[in-house]
Write a protein that holds these residues in place. Structure first.
Motif, PDB file in Angstrom:
ATOM      1  N   ASP A  95      25.287 -13.672  32.005  1.00  0.00           N
ATOM      2  CA  ASP A  95      25.560 -13.740  33.442  1.00  0.00           C
ATOM      3  C   ASP A  95      26.229 -12.446  33.888  1.00  0.00           C
ATOM      4  N   THR A  96      25.763 -11.917  35.027  1.00  0.00           N
ATOM      5  CA  THR A  96      26.160 -10.571  35.437  1.00  0.00           C
ATOM      6  C   THR A  96      26.526 -10.544  36.911  1.00  0.00           C
ATOM      7  N   ARG A  97      27.544  -9.734  37.218  1.00  0.00           N
ATOM      8  CA  ARG A  97      27.886  -9.444  38.606  1.00  0.00           C
ATOM      9  C   ARG A  97      27.604  -7.970  38.859  1.00  0.00           C
ATOM     10  N   GLU A  98      26.734  -7.700  39.823  1.00  0.00           N
ATOM     11  CA  GLU A  98      26.441  -6.326  40.216  1.00  0.00           C
ATOM     12  C   GLU A  98      27.077  -6.064  41.576  1.00  0.00           C
ATOM     13  N   THR A  99      27.854  -5.001  41.688  1.00  0.00           N
ATOM     14  CA  THR A  99      28.492  -4.652  42.958  1.00  0.00           C
ATOM     15  C   THR A  99      28.237  -3.190  43.269  1.00  0.00           C
ATOM     16  N   SER A 100      28.178  -2.892  44.543  1.00  0.00           N
ATOM     17  CA  SER A 100      28.074  -1.506  44.987  1.00  0.00           C
ATOM     18  C   SER A 100      28.821  -1.365  46.295  1.00  0.00           C
ATOM     19  N   SER A 101      29.523  -0.259  46.434  1.00  0.00           N
ATOM     20  CA  SER A 101      30.250   0.069  47.661  1.00  0.00           C
ATOM     21  C   SER A 101      29.916   1.507  48.029  1.00  0.00           C
ATOM     22  N   ALA A 102      29.772   1.768  49.313  1.00  0.00           N
ATOM     23  CA  ALA A 102      29.323   3.101  49.710  1.00  0.00           C
ATOM     24  C   ALA A 102      29.889   3.492  51.065  1.00  0.00           C
ATOM     25  N   LEU A 103      30.120   4.785  51.215  1.00  0.00           N
ATOM     26  CA  LEU A 103      30.432   5.422  52.491  1.00  0.00           C
ATOM     27  C   LEU A 103      29.302   6.387  52.819  1.00  0.00           C
ATOM     28  N   TYR A 104      28.883   6.414  54.074  1.00  0.00           N
ATOM     29  CA  TYR A 104      27.796   7.313  54.458  1.00  0.00           C
ATOM     30  C   TYR A 104      28.086   7.946  55.811  1.00  0.00           C
ATOM     31  N   LEU A 105      27.486   9.122  56.004  1.00  0.00           N
ATOM     32  CA  LEU A 105      27.660   9.869  57.248  1.00  0.00           C
ATOM     33  C   LEU A 105      26.389  10.646  57.536  1.00  0.00           C
ATOM     34  N   GLN A 106      25.929  10.575  58.766  1.00  0.00           N
ATOM     35  CA  GLN A 106      24.763  11.342  59.198  1.00  0.00           C
ATOM     36  C   GLN A 106      25.061  11.961  60.569  1.00  0.00           C
ATOM     37  N   ASP A 107      24.621  13.194  60.744  1.00  0.00           N
ATOM     38  CA  ASP A 107      24.819  13.894  62.019  1.00  0.00           C
ATOM     39  C   ASP A 107      23.474  14.416  62.500  1.00  0.00           C
ATOM     40  N   GLU A 108      22.976  13.849  63.588  1.00  0.00           N
ATOM     41  CA  GLU A 108      21.759  14.360  64.202  1.00  0.00           C
ATOM     42  C   GLU A 108      22.182  15.337  65.305  1.00  0.00           C
ATOM     43  N   SER A 109      21.997  16.621  65.031  1.00  0.00           N
ATOM     44  CA  SER A 109      22.433  17.675  65.952  1.00  0.00           C
ATOM     45  C   SER A 109      21.224  18.238  66.674  1.00  0.00           C
ATOM     46  N   ILE A 110      21.315  18.319  68.008  1.00  0.00           N
ATOM     47  CA  ILE A 110      20.199  18.779  68.828  1.00  0.00           C
ATOM     48  C   ILE A 110      20.651  19.971  69.660  1.00  0.00           C
ATOM     49  N   ALA A 111      19.871  21.030  69.582  1.00  0.00           N
ATOM     50  CA  ALA A 111      20.109  22.220  70.403  1.00  0.00           C
ATOM     51  C   ALA A 111      18.757  22.728  70.869  1.00  0.00           C
ATOM     52  N   GLY A 112      18.473  22.571  72.154  1.00  0.00           N
ATOM     53  CA  GLY A 112      17.184  22.995  72.689  1.00  0.00           C
ATOM     54  C   GLY A 112      16.049  22.235  72.040  1.00  0.00           C
ATOM     55  N   ASN A 113      15.110  22.957  71.451  1.00  0.00           N
ATOM     56  CA  ASN A 113      13.938  22.347  70.828  1.00  0.00           C
ATOM     57  C   ASN A 113      14.134  22.073  69.342  1.00  0.00           C
ATOM     58  N   TRP A 114      15.361  22.201  68.852  1.00  0.00           N
ATOM     59  CA  TRP A 114      15.637  22.016  67.428  1.00  0.00           C
ATOM     60  C   TRP A 114      16.528  20.795  67.213  1.00  0.00           C
ATOM     61  N   SER A 115      16.255  20.101  66.118  1.00  0.00           N
ATOM     62  CA  SER A 115      17.124  19.019  65.649  1.00  0.00           C
ATOM     63  C   SER A 115      17.430  19.254  64.178  1.00  0.00           C
ATOM     64  N   PHE A 116      18.695  19.100  63.817  1.00  0.00           N
ATOM     65  CA  PHE A 116      19.126  19.222  62.425  1.00  0.00           C
ATOM     66  C   PHE A 116      19.826  17.918  62.041  1.00  0.00           C
ATOM     67  N   THR A 117      19.433  17.338  60.907  1.00  0.00           N
ATOM     68  CA  THR A 117      19.970  16.034  60.517  1.00  0.00           C
ATOM     69  C   THR A 117      20.477  16.077  59.088  1.00  0.00           C
ATOM     70  N   PRO A 118      21.714  16.506  58.873  1.00  0.00           N
ATOM     71  CA  PRO A 118      22.304  16.392  57.542  1.00  0.00           C
ATOM     72  C   PRO A 118      22.871  14.992  57.342  1.00  0.00           C
ATOM     73  N   GLY A 119      22.936  14.569  56.092  1.00  0.00           N
ATOM     74  CA  GLY A 119      23.499  13.264  55.773  1.00  0.00           C
ATOM     75  C   GLY A 119      24.038  13.245  54.362  1.00  0.00           C
ATOM     76  N   LEU A 120      24.985  12.363  54.115  1.00  0.00           N
ATOM     77  CA  LEU A 120      25.594  12.254  52.791  1.00  0.00           C
ATOM     78  C   LEU A 120      26.042  10.817  52.575  1.00  0.00           C
ATOM     79  N   ARG A 121      25.806  10.327  51.358  1.00  0.00           N
ATOM     80  CA  ARG A 121      26.242   8.975  50.987  1.00  0.00           C
ATOM     81  C   ARG A 121      26.929   9.036  49.626  1.00  0.00           C
ATOM     82  N   LEU A 122      28.080   8.354  49.532  1.00  0.00           N
ATOM     83  CA  LEU A 122      28.819   8.248  48.279  1.00  0.00           C
ATOM     84  C   LEU A 122      28.778   6.800  47.820  1.00  0.00           C
ATOM     85  N   ASP A 123      28.171   6.547  46.661  1.00  0.00           N
ATOM     86  CA  ASP A 123      28.017   5.192  46.130  1.00  0.00           C
ATOM     87  C   ASP A 123      28.823   5.030  44.853  1.00  0.00           C
ATOM     88  N   HIS A 124      29.428   3.869  44.705  1.00  0.00           N
ATOM     89  CA  HIS A 124      30.012   3.457  43.431  1.00  0.00           C
ATOM     90  C   HIS A 124      29.413   2.108  43.067  1.00  0.00           C
TER      91      HIS A 124
END
Length: 763
Positions: free
Chosen positions: A438-467
């Motif tokens: 019998d097993t217990r599987e757990t995961s916890s995570a923090l995530y962040l994404q930034d959709e940045s728009i300037a004129g005709n450009w969009s930049f989307t960086p993102g990061l997730r930290l999982d344990h």
């Protein structure tokens, strides 16, 4: 003590028929209403949630996506996930015939049913499946015991969203190859009028259908209501009854020479209930209750020994003279989703999710032998999962830049158990036992994404930290006596991503995307144990497994012209630490030197390819609109350790469709060309036991035709003929593992010509 092989059918499944009857009653009393606006006007942009975790115009995503909407599912008479995704490039679903033996001595092929979805050459549990943001149970496979992943009813779905490539930066483990998100209906989908605003107090839908390739009958009904200005409700119920899926095999003997499908009876039932509470304009709560159950009974004629029995006295005594299998799956989900508009310094909006899901699977196999005692195998696999999440969104403006921040926290806690029971276990096993503790599987995570728009450009960086952690909660019943106790493990993962979108003109945009993914080891891989003295086989656990990882790059272009809609992309993905579930690490298969298998981190792989899809509108023709749809995908992959081809890569597929629509009629002709899978693209050494070679498949082109008669604005009749030319063909995902020299490979052919009919009424 005998083990019962009866799988009881709960009376609550009859609710499907009761809801449908209620729909018929209210439809008869309802006055004529405007045509339901479930199909958005063509001018409205398509909005998705899976690509960024918030509602966003799909064409603004810097990645490849697909959306299958409710009208496509309904008009196409789609019955399962394979049919829903069959026209998507570089996407397939394994759907095997039920042709196996209970103990797997001859073959386990077909035991697993629908084991999952393959996206761009990688599938199974490496593709994350979700329903309304809640993770669906994984496919569990351990030697002869396999449970599939199709634990949902398509009658409940509003749309299906597919994200291609690594998705772990937003969704964590299991998103290595991609994401398939199933989104269910809400009351407002039926209550809203042409302007998109609720204008009914009672509405719904009734749908019934028949499928000729498995003699399947289906009935589904939905009732939705507006109880007050702040409260809406909905109940949907569906039921299906079917037999075995037909094929093009022509050997009808009741033994191992058989190529016709085994006799089979299927029963699927589902109920979905929702309450939507909006106490004010800045707050919305959705309460969901979902119940899905599937049952299957199979008479395994193909595992019987041919008569007259031949061989040694021991072989004759153990010959199978009758065999059957009963399967059941039940999944229950209770969820609460809420949205709060805050207009605060840290967040404009907060969304919360809390869900409990319980999934139970069972397989009971019974074998009657010529002169030996009855043999029964009773396998169970259960998951109980709590999932919670908080997500915030904030729009910031700095000069010419606009930033849409999305950040949050996810937590998933699953308790997983299995039980292997029956009669006459293989020494040294003693029933009942557990393949892993019998097993217990757990995961916890923090995530962040930034959709940045300037004129005709969009930049989307993102990061997730999982344990993540995998903890043994009890050793009781773990293969007594196991050679070593189960072990626990834990780890962490960092998943970055970065996307760029350039709107070159009003009609054309170009995008690029880099993303990473990972998949944590599973309980059966870490602690699975098996020993069979008769076969001189031992499977050892491996508590040192590392997470699988992926890195993917994609570049694409989108065109949105007046008549042409075009999407094209190229991609390249690298995978490391891929887990081989049962690698032979030593042994020759003798009593003194048994063969020892273990799940190990072994493989590194690279998969690359391209995809083109779109639609061209020809305009008005003979009083109606004529359009052509197209999709083509091709991929290549290699095992970087051996330089051998990857068997998980599907052959190229071209899908072409011709659609004609007028006010009263619609017609569609669909062609699908499946390329051949040749020997040079197969690594036979990992597919079948030497000296056998893997069965290859020829190319094939299949045609489907359908007609829709819109009897009136709220009543549609759909007629279809599949495989018009009665073509005999195979699909690669279904035949992997078959030896070329086998005389029964026709058993894995697809259905021949078949007729399908459905009627859909909205009120």
């Amino acid at each position: 003590m005998p083990v019962s092989t009866t799988i009881h059918r709960p009376a609550r499944c009859r609710l499907s028929f009761l809801v449908a009857l209620a729909c018929l009653h209210m439809a008869a009393q309802a006055q004529a209403q405007p045509e339901p606006s479930l199909v958005a006007a063509a001018a409205l942009p398509e909005v998705v949630v899976s690509g960024s975790r918030h509602e966003q115009v799909a064409d603004e995503l810097p990645l490849s996506y697909d959306v299958i909407d409710a009208r496509t599912l309904s008009d196409g008479q789609v019955r399962n996930v394979r049919e829903a995704l069959q026209d998507l490039p570089n996407t397939s679903v394994k759907l095997l015939p039920s042709r196996f033996s209970v103990t797997g001595v001859t073959s386990a092929t077909g035991r697993d049913g629908n084991t999952g979805i393959n996206i761009r050459g990688l599938g199974g549990n490496r593709v994350l499946l979700m329903v309304d943001g809640v993770r669906l149970p994984r496919s569990y496979a351990f030697r002869t015991t396999v449970f599939d992943r199709e634990s949902l009813s398509l009658d409940l779905l509003k749309r299906v969203e597919v994200v291609r490539g690594p998705a772990s930066a937003l969704y964590g483990s299991d998103g290595m190859a991609g994401l398939v998100h199933f989104i269910t209906y809400e009351p407002g989908d039926f209550l809203k009028g042409r302007d998109g605003q609720p204008d009914k107090t009672l509405a719904g839908r009734i749908a019934a259908g028949y499928s000729g390739d498995n003699h399947g009958r289906s009935l589904a009904g939905t009732v939705a209501g507006q109880a007050s200005e702040t409260l809406q409700w909905m109940v949907t119920a569906s039921t299906r009854r079917a037999h075995e899926l037909d094929n093009r095999g022509d050997v009808d003997t009741p033994d191992s020479r058989r190529t016709r499908a085994n006799p089979q009876r299927d029963r699927d039932d589902a109920v979905l209930g929702k309450i939507v509470l909006a106490p004010n304009v800045g707050q919305r709560h959705v309460f969901t209750l979902e119940h899905v159950e599937r049952k299957q009974g199979i008479e395994l004629l193909s595992s019987r020994a041919p008569l007259p029995l031949v061989g040694t006295p021991a072989q004759i005594a153990g010959a199978i003279t009758g065999e059957s299998s009963e399967r059941s799956m039940q999944r229950d989900r209770l969820g609460w989703n809420a949205r709060f508009d805050l207009d605060a310094p840290l967040a404009d909006q907060v969304q919360t999710t809390l869900a409990f899901q319980k999934a139970d699977s069972r397989q009971v196999g019974t074998s009657v032998r010529q002169a030996l005692p009855l043999r029964i195998r009773d396998n169970r696999y259960d998951e109980k999962t709590w999932q919670a999440g908080v997500q915030a969104g904030k729009l910031l403006r700095t000069g010419d830049w606009a930033h849409q921040l999305t950040y949050g926290f996810d937590h998933v806690n699953s308790r997983i158990t299995n039980l292997y029971d029956g009669l006459n276990p293989a020494p040294p096993e003693v029933f009942p036992l557990k393949r892993f503790p019998d097993t217990r599987e757990t995961s916890s995570a923090l995530y962040l994404q930034d959709e940045s728009i300037a004129g005709n450009w969009s930049f989307t960086p993102g990061l997730r930290l999982d344990h993540f952690s995998l903890d043994v909660t009890s050793q009781a019943g773990f293969h007594p006596p196991a050679r070593q106790p189960g072990t626990s493990l834990s780890g962490s993962a960092v998943s970055p991503k970065f996307g760029v979108l350039w709107r070159a003109t009003r009609e054309w945009s170009v995008f690029g995307h880099y993303a990473t993914g990972f998949r944590a080891p599973e309980a059966g891989q870490v602690n699975g144990y098996f020993e069979n003295l008769a076969e001189q086989v031992v499977i050892l656990p491996n508590g040192d497994l590392k997470p699988e990882k992926s890195r993917g790059v994609e570049f694409g272009v989108r065109g949105r012209l007046q008549q042409l809609r075009l999407d094209a992309s190229v991609f390249s993905n690298r995978y490391s630490n891929l887990i081989m579930d049962a690698a032979l690490i030593r042994g020759t298969g003798t009593a003194a030197d048994p063969r020892v298998f273990q799940a190990i981190n072994l493989e590194r792989a690279r998969i690359s390819g391209f995809e083109v899809k779109g639609r061209y509108d020809w305009g008005q023709v003979a009083g109606g609109k004529l359009a052509t749809s197209f999709a083509y995908g091709r991929a290549r992959g290699r095992n970087l350790n051996t330089d051998a081809p990857l068997n998980s890569i599907d052959p190229a597929q071209l899908a072409l469709g011709l659609q004609y629509d007028s006010a009263a009629w619609g017609f569609a002709l669909d062609a699908r060309h499946h390329a051949a899978k040749s020997a040079k693209d197969i690594d036979s050494s990992t597919a079948v036991k030497p000296p056998n070679t893997q069965f290859t498949i020829p190319s094939a082109t299949v045609f489907d035709a359908s007609v829709q008669w819109r009897v009136k604005k709220d009543l549609r009749l759909n007629l279809a003929v599949h495989n018009l030319t009665n073509r005999k063909y195979w699909l690669w995902p279904d035949v992997y593992g078959l030896a070329a020299a086998s005389t029964t490979n026709d058993a894995w052919t697809q259905p021949g010509r078949s007729a399908h009919v459905s009627v859909v009424m909205d009120f």
